[in-house]
Design an enzyme around this catalytic site. Structure first.
Site: not given
Ligand code: TRP
Length: 339
Positions: A118, A201, A204
């Site tokens: 991230k 992966k 959302k």
């Protein structure tokens, strides 16, 4: 894990309200939460404090928090059996998180793959310190409830290890306080991958149109995304760990997570079929999963007051346990109790 002294082992998990929930969230987490709720003493929270480790729009965060809680119930969690609550409603999460932050070695935090991934996407100036301390907050979530088992996707295993290590460290320094939790990975569907890019992966917060099926997608839209999923130029339909075959593997994984059939049975069923047949079969089972779930969701969202009452009850049940654990940890660490 069997009940000890007639008491059910405790389960705790959470999902961030930082986007619309996907079939990856459902198959990798929610479905398993529902399946275990009668066998364990379950606590499921909407982790809004985790969501703010990346910037959120306030109105959006509030709305997503409500929607997530409604989706937990729509997916099949029974509020009379499972404790459903919002993380920020129980202040003990923030309080214990600070105590654990002070004990968490920077080296451990810097080794977390989620932080590395991230933070790589942002500049040093724009990364909030919360992103680095994220695992200490997650450890607080788990340790406050003395959770025995934590159902999470395998991308969270490292955070679970961190939680155990930190709990051990606290217990060693200040005396037995926390239960060491174990990870509970779902058998199939732990990792639903992006339909457009099956080596990453399903997320959302990914913007690409055909990346994810959202739980609130219309059924035709959901079908269309599955029919457009990336596959490969082979023909054989079988489970495979080869990177090249990740698309077909992902479709089979989704199919398996929904049908609960064995890999052998699924491969046998699709032996003489083409990718078009596979996609249609996946689209059918995804649509029949979404349909009842959406119906319950919309019903819940129109039933004014019900969701609030569920969250109030959850807050009371979770709060009582969390407060007691926090108090013990504060005492052990040497905080003067208020008189
Ligand atoms: N970090 C988890 C995730 O991104 C979410 C989470 C926060 C969580 N606190 C938790 C999961 C406690 C299990 C237990 O998936």
């Amino acid at each position: 894990m069997a009940a000890v002294n007639g008491k059910k082992p405790r389960v705790l998990s959470g999902i961030q309200p930082s986007g619309n929930l996907t079939i990856g969230n459902y198959l990798g987490a929610l479905k398993q939460w529902v399946e275990v709720q009668h066998d364990y003493d379950c606590f499921y929270c909407v982790v809004d404090l985790h969501a703010i480790t990346t910037a959120q729009d306030p109105a959006d965060l509030r709305q997503k928090t409500r929607e997530s809680a409604a989706m937990y119930i729509a997916a099949g969690l029974d509020p009379e059996i499972s404790t459903i609550f919002v993380q920020s409603h129980v202040p003990a999460h923030s309080e214990l998180a600070w105590m654990l932050t002070c004990m968490a070695p920077l080296g451990w935090l810097h080794r977390m793959t989620q932080f590395k991934d991230k933070s790589a996407k942002q500049t040093q100036e724009s990364i909030g310190a919360g992103l680095l301390n994220y695992p200490s907050l997650m450890a607080a979530d788990i340790l406050l409830y003395h959770a025995d088992l934590v159902p999470v996707g395998d991308d969270q295993n490292q955070h679970l290890e961190f939680t155990r290590d930190l709990a051990q460290r606290f217990n060693h320094l200040y005396g037995e306080t926390f239960t060491l939790p174990s990870v509970m990975n779902p058998q199939a569907g732990a990792r639903v991958m992006g339909l457009d890019n099956p080596t990453a992966k399903m997320s959302k917060s990914e913007a690409a149109e055909n990346h994810a099926v959202f739980l609130l997608d219309s059924l035709p839209a959901a079908r269309k995304k599955i029919m457009r999923a990336v596959t490969d130029s082979h023909r054989e339909i079988r489970f495979s760990k080869e990177r090249e075959r990740a698309g077909v593997n992902n479709l089979l994984t989704i199919y398996q997570a929904i049908t609960n059939e064995s890999s052998d049975a699924i491969e046998a069923d699709f032996a003489d079929m083409g990718y078009g047949n596979l996609k249609r079969a996946v689209a059918d089972c995804v649509a029949s999963t979404l349909e009842p779930l959406q119906a319950r969701y919309y019903e819940l969202m129109t039933e004014a007051g019900y969701l609030d009452s569920v969250l109030k009850l959850g807050r009371e049940k979770a709060g009582a346990i969390a407060e007691a654990t926090l108090k013990l940890a504060q005492e052990r660490m040497g905080f003067l109790a208020p008189s």
